[in-house]
Write a protein that holds these residues in place. Structure first.
Motif, PDB file in Angstrom:
ATOM      1  N   LEU A   1       0.799  -1.219   0.000  1.00 20.63           N
ATOM      2  CA  LEU A   1       0.000   0.000   0.000  1.00 20.63           C
ATOM      3  C   LEU A   1       0.835   1.274   0.000  1.00 20.63           C
ATOM      4  O   LEU A   1       0.451   2.272  -0.626  1.00 20.63           O
ATOM      5  CB  LEU A   1      -0.933   0.010   1.219  1.00 20.63           C
ATOM      6  CG  LEU A   1      -2.074  -1.009   1.227  1.00 20.63           C
ATOM      7  CD1 LEU A   1      -2.851  -0.925   2.534  1.00 20.63           C
ATOM      8  CD2 LEU A   1      -3.003  -0.797   0.034  1.00 20.63           C
ATOM      9  N   PHE A   2       1.978   1.267   0.690  1.00 20.77           N
ATOM     10  CA  PHE A   2       2.690   2.518   0.933  1.00 20.77           C
ATOM     11  C   PHE A   2       4.069   2.597   0.282  1.00 20.77           C
ATOM     12  O   PHE A   2       4.503   3.703  -0.066  1.00 20.77           O
ATOM     13  CB  PHE A   2       2.823   2.759   2.439  1.00 20.77           C
ATOM     14  CG  PHE A   2       1.510   2.898   3.152  1.00 20.77           C
ATOM     15  CD1 PHE A   2       0.775   4.072   3.051  1.00 20.77           C
ATOM     16  CD2 PHE A   2       1.000   1.858   3.901  1.00 20.77           C
ATOM     17  CE1 PHE A   2      -0.435   4.206   3.694  1.00 20.77           C
ATOM     18  CE2 PHE A   2      -0.217   1.971   4.554  1.00 20.77           C
ATOM     19  CZ  PHE A   2      -0.940   3.150   4.450  1.00 20.77           C
ATOM     20  N   ILE A   3       4.791   1.513   0.183  1.00 17.48           N
ATOM     21  CA  ILE A   3       6.155   1.572  -0.380  1.00 17.48           C
ATOM     22  C   ILE A   3       6.314   0.540  -1.499  1.00 17.48           C
ATOM     23  O   ILE A   3       7.308  -0.182  -1.567  1.00 17.48           O
ATOM     24  CB  ILE A   3       7.227   1.378   0.713  1.00 17.48           C
ATOM     25  CG1 ILE A   3       6.975   0.097   1.506  1.00 17.48           C
ATOM     26  CG2 ILE A   3       7.274   2.570   1.636  1.00 17.48           C
ATOM     27  CD1 ILE A   3       8.086  -0.209   2.493  1.00 17.48           C
ATOM     28  N   LYS A   4       5.323   0.484  -2.345  1.00 15.19           N
ATOM     29  CA  LYS A   4       5.305  -0.520  -3.414  1.00 15.19           C
ATOM     30  C   LYS A   4       6.479  -0.365  -4.362  1.00 15.19           C
ATOM     31  O   LYS A   4       7.025  -1.353  -4.871  1.00 15.19           O
ATOM     32  CB  LYS A   4       3.990  -0.399  -4.182  1.00 15.19           C
ATOM     33  CG  LYS A   4       3.804  -1.421  -5.274  1.00 15.19           C
ATOM     34  CD  LYS A   4       2.432  -1.281  -5.902  1.00 15.19           C
ATOM     35  CE  LYS A   4       2.219  -2.336  -6.983  1.00 15.19           C
ATOM     36  NZ  LYS A   4       0.875  -2.252  -7.581  1.00 15.19           N
ATOM     37  N   TYR A   5       6.913   0.868  -4.623  1.00 11.52           N
ATOM     38  CA  TYR A   5       7.960   1.107  -5.599  1.00 11.52           C
ATOM     39  C   TYR A   5       9.317   1.421  -4.967  1.00 11.52           C
ATOM     40  O   TYR A   5      10.255   1.773  -5.673  1.00 11.52           O
ATOM     41  CB  TYR A   5       7.551   2.257  -6.530  1.00 11.52           C
ATOM     42  CG  TYR A   5       6.296   1.945  -7.308  1.00 11.52           C
ATOM     43  CD1 TYR A   5       6.304   1.001  -8.329  1.00 11.52           C
ATOM     44  CD2 TYR A   5       5.095   2.580  -7.002  1.00 11.52           C
ATOM     45  CE1 TYR A   5       5.152   0.698  -9.029  1.00 11.52           C
ATOM     46  CE2 TYR A   5       3.940   2.287  -7.702  1.00 11.52           C
ATOM     47  CZ  TYR A   5       3.972   1.339  -8.714  1.00 11.52           C
ATOM     48  OH  TYR A   5       2.831   1.046  -9.408  1.00 11.52           O
ATOM     49  N   ASP A   6       9.418   1.343  -3.674  1.00 10.32           N
ATOM     50  CA  ASP A   6      10.708   1.560  -2.998  1.00 10.32           C
ATOM     51  C   ASP A   6      11.392   0.210  -2.827  1.00 10.32           C
ATOM     52  O   ASP A   6      11.293  -0.438  -1.786  1.00 10.32           O
ATOM     53  CB  ASP A   6      10.488   2.227  -1.631  1.00 10.32           C
ATOM     54  CG  ASP A   6       9.887   3.614  -1.765  1.00 10.32           C
ATOM     55  OD1 ASP A   6      10.317   4.344  -2.667  1.00 10.32           O
ATOM     56  OD2 ASP A   6       8.986   3.937  -0.984  1.00 10.32           O
TER      57      ASP A   6
END
Length: 226
Positions: free
Chosen positions: A96-101
């Motif tokens: 939800l929050f750091i999908k692309y990190d």
């Protein structure tokens, strides 16, 4: 020797994670948000959800009776539930929050926030309370000497009873092989398996290949166990 071990435990459980978190936050822009997210994940899951639910379930008489007669099964069940539900909750937070990190330092930051706060709360706070209580008991024992001497102290009965109970409970845990085996299994075995699953989840949730910053060691990152 006891004071040295307490200070060493406090150093490793509080100051080392806090120092690492401060260093990363100062040298890498934006990583403090991921560390904060990791710490909030632990607070929401363990403190706000999991522990109150377990306490409420175990307060029922039938469940309490079953636990008292099936202790090994209960320890195995609670260890599995803790690991599985924690990994699933972290999977949800990541998606939800750091999908692309997906950089390695992002994984380290999240794991440091979650694991560092968990260690500080479960180990550091207990050690700090133990130091404070030990100092208080020693002070009360010294003041209870009739002639004012502070050599060999006399501990009041209420403190002696507490010390006897805590010593007996501690010895019971140390002598219980089932308890020790379940703890080792959770820390050394099951947690590593689900940490690998969490790492794979982060990889699959990542951005397309042309947006990923590859490192010499590849895309694989490891989140938990910090």
């Amino acid at each position: 020797m006891l004071l040295f071990s307490q200070i060493f435990a406090l150093l490793c459980s509080v100051f080392v994670p806090a120092g690492a978190a401060i260093w990363i936050a100062l040298h890498y822009e934006g990583k403090w948000k991921i560390m904060l997210l990791g710490a909030l994940t632990y607070i929401i899951f363990n403190i706000a959800l999991f522990l109150p639910i377990v306490s409420m379930v175990t307060s029922f008489d039938p469940v309490s009776a079953w636990i008292s007669t099936h202790r090994a099964a209960w320890l195995l069940l609670i260890a599995l539930l803790t690991v599985v539900l924690a990994e699933l909750f972290r999977y949800l937070v990541i998606s939800l929050f750091i999908k692309y990190d997906t950089a390695s330092l992002d994984a380290v930051s999240f794991g440091l926030g979650y694991g560092g706060f968990q260690t500080a709360m479960s180990v550091g706070v207990n050690v700090l309370i133990s130091i404070i209580l030990s100092s208080y008991i020693a002070k009360e024992g010294g003041n209870s000497c009739p002639d004012g001497r502070r050599g060999r102290t006399t501990v009041p009965d209420r403190h002696a009873d507490r010390m006897d109970l805590s010593h007996h409970a501690g010895n019971q845990h140390k002598k219980d092989p089932v308890f020790l085996c379940m703890c080792r299994a959770r820390i050394c075995g099951i947690r590593l398996i689900f940490s690998r699953a969490e790492s794979m989840a982060l990889e699959y949730l990542g951005p397309p290949v042309d947006h990923v910053h590859f490192r010499p060691s590849g895309r694989h990152v490891h989140l938990a166990g910090i």
